[in-house]
Design a protein around this motif. Sequence first.
Motif, PDB file in Angstrom:
ATOM      1  N   ALA A  56       0.845  -1.196   0.000  1.00 18.86           N
ATOM      2  CA  ALA A  56       0.000   0.000   0.000  1.00 18.86           C
ATOM      3  C   ALA A  56       0.883   1.249   0.000  1.00 18.86           C
ATOM      4  O   ALA A  56       1.944   1.280   0.618  1.00 18.86           O
ATOM      5  CB  ALA A  56      -0.911  -0.004   1.225  1.00 18.86           C
ATOM      6  N   LYS A  57       0.440   2.292  -0.701  1.00 16.13           N
ATOM      7  CA  LYS A  57       1.232   3.530  -0.795  1.00 16.13           C
ATOM      8  C   LYS A  57       0.986   4.409   0.431  1.00 16.13           C
ATOM      9  O   LYS A  57       0.581   5.563   0.329  1.00 16.13           O
ATOM     10  CB  LYS A  57       0.887   4.268  -2.075  1.00 16.13           C
ATOM     11  CG  LYS A  57       1.305   3.526  -3.340  1.00 16.13           C
ATOM     12  CD  LYS A  57       1.012   4.343  -4.596  1.00 16.13           C
ATOM     13  CE  LYS A  57       1.480   3.609  -5.836  1.00 16.13           C
ATOM     14  NZ  LYS A  57       1.216   4.374  -7.084  1.00 16.13           N
ATOM     15  N   SER A  58       1.232   3.842   1.575  1.00 16.38           N
ATOM     16  CA  SER A  58       0.989   4.556   2.834  1.00 16.38           C
ATOM     17  C   SER A  58       2.260   4.737   3.649  1.00 16.38           C
ATOM     18  O   SER A  58       2.203   5.068   4.832  1.00 16.38           O
ATOM     19  CB  SER A  58      -0.054   3.790   3.667  1.00 16.38           C
ATOM     20  OG  SER A  58       0.352   2.452   3.886  1.00 16.38           O
ATOM     21  N   TRP A  59       3.387   4.543   3.017  1.00 18.65           N
ATOM     22  CA  TRP A  59       4.674   4.637   3.705  1.00 18.65           C
ATOM     23  C   TRP A  59       5.450   5.788   3.085  1.00 18.65           C
ATOM     24  O   TRP A  59       6.148   5.627   2.099  1.00 18.65           O
ATOM     25  CB  TRP A  59       5.448   3.325   3.583  1.00 18.65           C
ATOM     26  CG  TRP A  59       4.619   2.155   4.023  1.00 18.65           C
ATOM     27  CD1 TRP A  59       3.824   1.370   3.255  1.00 18.65           C
ATOM     28  CD2 TRP A  59       4.484   1.667   5.356  1.00 18.65           C
ATOM     29  NE1 TRP A  59       3.196   0.422   4.009  1.00 18.65           N
ATOM     30  CE2 TRP A  59       3.580   0.575   5.310  1.00 18.65           C
ATOM     31  CE3 TRP A  59       5.031   2.035   6.591  1.00 18.65           C
ATOM     32  CZ2 TRP A  59       3.224  -0.140   6.451  1.00 18.65           C
ATOM     33  CZ3 TRP A  59       4.680   1.322   7.720  1.00 18.65           C
ATOM     34  CH2 TRP A  59       3.793   0.250   7.647  1.00 18.65           C
ATOM     35  N   ASN A  60       5.247   6.979   3.667  1.00 13.70           N
ATOM     36  CA  ASN A  60       5.808   8.198   3.115  1.00 13.70           C
ATOM     37  C   ASN A  60       5.330   8.395   1.670  1.00 13.70           C
ATOM     38  O   ASN A  60       6.079   8.833   0.800  1.00 13.70           O
ATOM     39  CB  ASN A  60       7.340   8.163   3.161  1.00 13.70           C
ATOM     40  CG  ASN A  60       7.974   9.543   2.998  1.00 13.70           C
ATOM     41  OD1 ASN A  60       7.292  10.559   3.116  1.00 13.70           O
ATOM     42  ND2 ASN A  60       9.269   9.573   2.717  1.00 13.70           N
ATOM     43  N   GLY A  61       4.067   8.023   1.453  1.00 13.17           N
ATOM     44  CA  GLY A  61       3.460   8.196   0.139  1.00 13.17           C
ATOM     45  C   GLY A  61       3.848   7.154  -0.885  1.00 13.17           C
ATOM     46  O   GLY A  61       3.502   7.273  -2.061  1.00 13.17           O
ATOM     47  N   GLN A  62       4.585   6.127  -0.453  1.00 17.61           N
ATOM     48  CA  GLN A  62       5.040   5.088  -1.366  1.00 17.61           C
ATOM     49  C   GLN A  62       4.847   3.715  -0.723  1.00 17.61           C
ATOM     50  O   GLN A  62       4.613   3.607   0.471  1.00 17.61           O
ATOM     51  CB  GLN A  62       6.523   5.271  -1.691  1.00 17.61           C
ATOM     52  CG  GLN A  62       6.900   6.627  -2.251  1.00 17.61           C
ATOM     53  CD  GLN A  62       8.395   6.748  -2.455  1.00 17.61           C
ATOM     54  OE1 GLN A  62       9.047   5.875  -3.007  1.00 17.61           O
ATOM     55  NE2 GLN A  62       8.969   7.849  -1.978  1.00 17.61           N
ATOM     56  N   ARG A  63       4.967   2.689  -1.549  1.00 21.58           N
ATOM     57  CA  ARG A  63       4.990   1.344  -0.983  1.00 21.58           C
ATOM     58  C   ARG A  63       6.421   1.001  -0.587  1.00 21.58           C
ATOM     59  O   ARG A  63       7.382   1.586  -1.127  1.00 21.58           O
ATOM     60  CB  ARG A  63       4.467   0.326  -1.998  1.00 21.58           C
ATOM     61  CG  ARG A  63       5.322   0.133  -3.232  1.00 21.58           C
ATOM     62  CD  ARG A  63       4.621  -0.741  -4.247  1.00 21.58           C
ATOM     63  NE  ARG A  63       5.439  -0.984  -5.430  1.00 21.58           N
ATOM     64  CZ  ARG A  63       6.240  -2.041  -5.588  1.00 21.58           C
ATOM     65  NH1 ARG A  63       6.324  -2.953  -4.635  1.00 21.58           N
ATOM     66  NH2 ARG A  63       6.942  -2.200  -6.678  1.00 21.58           N
ATOM     67  N   ILE A  64       6.581   0.086   0.347  1.00 26.93           N
ATOM     68  CA  ILE A  64       7.906  -0.382   0.726  1.00 26.93           C
ATOM     69  C   ILE A  64       8.296  -1.501  -0.228  1.00 26.93           C
ATOM     70  O   ILE A  64       7.667  -2.554  -0.270  1.00 26.93           O
ATOM     71  CB  ILE A  64       7.924  -0.891   2.184  1.00 26.93           C
ATOM     72  CG1 ILE A  64       7.652   0.278   3.137  1.00 26.93           C
ATOM     73  CG2 ILE A  64       9.263  -1.549   2.510  1.00 26.93           C
ATOM     74  CD1 ILE A  64       7.590  -0.133   4.606  1.00 26.93           C
ATOM     75  N   VAL A  65       9.323  -1.259  -1.017  1.00 18.16           N
ATOM     76  CA  VAL A  65       9.712  -2.206  -2.065  1.00 18.16           C
ATOM     77  C   VAL A  65      10.503  -3.380  -1.498  1.00 18.16           C
ATOM     78  O   VAL A  65      10.268  -4.537  -1.854  1.00 18.16           O
ATOM     79  CB  VAL A  65      10.535  -1.494  -3.162  1.00 18.16           C
ATOM     80  CG1 VAL A  65      10.983  -2.497  -4.228  1.00 18.16           C
ATOM     81  CG2 VAL A  65       9.719  -0.370  -3.796  1.00 18.16           C
ATOM     82  N   ASN A  66      11.448  -3.082  -0.608  1.00 17.92           N
ATOM     83  CA  ASN A  66      12.313  -4.135  -0.059  1.00 17.92           C
ATOM     84  C   ASN A  66      12.228  -4.163   1.461  1.00 17.92           C
ATOM     85  O   ASN A  66      12.223  -3.121   2.114  1.00 17.92           O
ATOM     86  CB  ASN A  66      13.766  -3.912  -0.473  1.00 17.92           C
ATOM     87  CG  ASN A  66      13.967  -4.076  -1.960  1.00 17.92           C
ATOM     88  OD1 ASN A  66      13.835  -5.173  -2.501  1.00 17.92           O
ATOM     89  ND2 ASN A  66      14.265  -2.968  -2.650  1.00 17.92           N
ATOM     90  N   CYS A  67      12.193  -5.361   1.994  1.00 17.36           N
ATOM     91  CA  CYS A  67      12.129  -5.575   3.440  1.00 17.36           C
ATOM     92  C   CYS A  67      13.095  -6.697   3.800  1.00 17.36           C
ATOM     93  O   CYS A  67      12.987  -7.807   3.283  1.00 17.36           O
ATOM     94  CB  CYS A  67      10.695  -5.941   3.833  1.00 17.36           C
ATOM     95  SG  CYS A  67      10.513  -6.655   5.476  1.00 17.36           S
ATOM     96  N   GLY A  68      14.046  -6.411   4.660  1.00 19.30           N
ATOM     97  CA  GLY A  68      14.975  -7.441   5.116  1.00 19.30           C
ATOM     98  C   GLY A  68      14.508  -7.996   6.451  1.00 19.30           C
ATOM     99  O   GLY A  68      14.037  -7.248   7.310  1.00 19.30           O
TER     100      GLY A  68
END
Length: 233
Positions: A110-122
């Motif tokens: 969802a584009k709710s993370w500083n106006g963007q989606r989180i692309v990568n998650c470690g």
Amino acid sequence: MQQPVLSLPQSINLLTSHRDNGHYTLIHSTTYIHNGLAYKLNHDPLSKRSSPIRKEIIDRFIEQLHAMLSHYDELFAFRFDLSVPEGMSVAESNKLVSKLFTKLRGEFTAKSWNGQRIVNCGYGWGGEIETAKQLHYHCWIALPYFQVRTAGFADTGIVGRINRIWSELTNGASRVHVPEGRYRIKRGDHGSLVDMVERISYIAKNRGKYSTGKGQQTFSASRVKFKTAITLH
């Protein structure tokens, strides 16, 4: 079983290979060199209460943190722990932990993370069960700092989401615990990465690992691919 020489507490990459309950390598030193970079480990080889570190686990964790730093200048990371319903099998609880991260990644689209989606998650996790204790999991997660700068609380932020998803998966029978320690990791600042690795090396400790050598997972991690071959130190 081969025994390490413990006369040098600051010795580097003191390793032993083992084939009981699977094939794995133990690190018996306080300092560990991985791809030419030095890291501190949560292990004191002179203490009987301290456990050596499984090389295969800490290597995977370090590599995933470096992969994340190839995408982002800064990361926000923390550790959390999961309890599981009493009597649940290892195979079933492993599946639930994998589902937790799958569902969490789904919420990052969802584009709710500083106006963007989180692309990568470690992330990474390790299962642990000791004598007379219930199986539980130690986990860590690393996210882009420009999008996530706080862990949140039981009902808000990343922790709130983890808590909600885990409660749904276990029908409210299990809990999430977030110990102290929040980490801002900066590309080019090796010290900030060292602090995080020392913290999560606890997850890689050998004591409590329950592998039977029959394909039963004792840990897992994200599969973030390196963006470039940039120098991270």
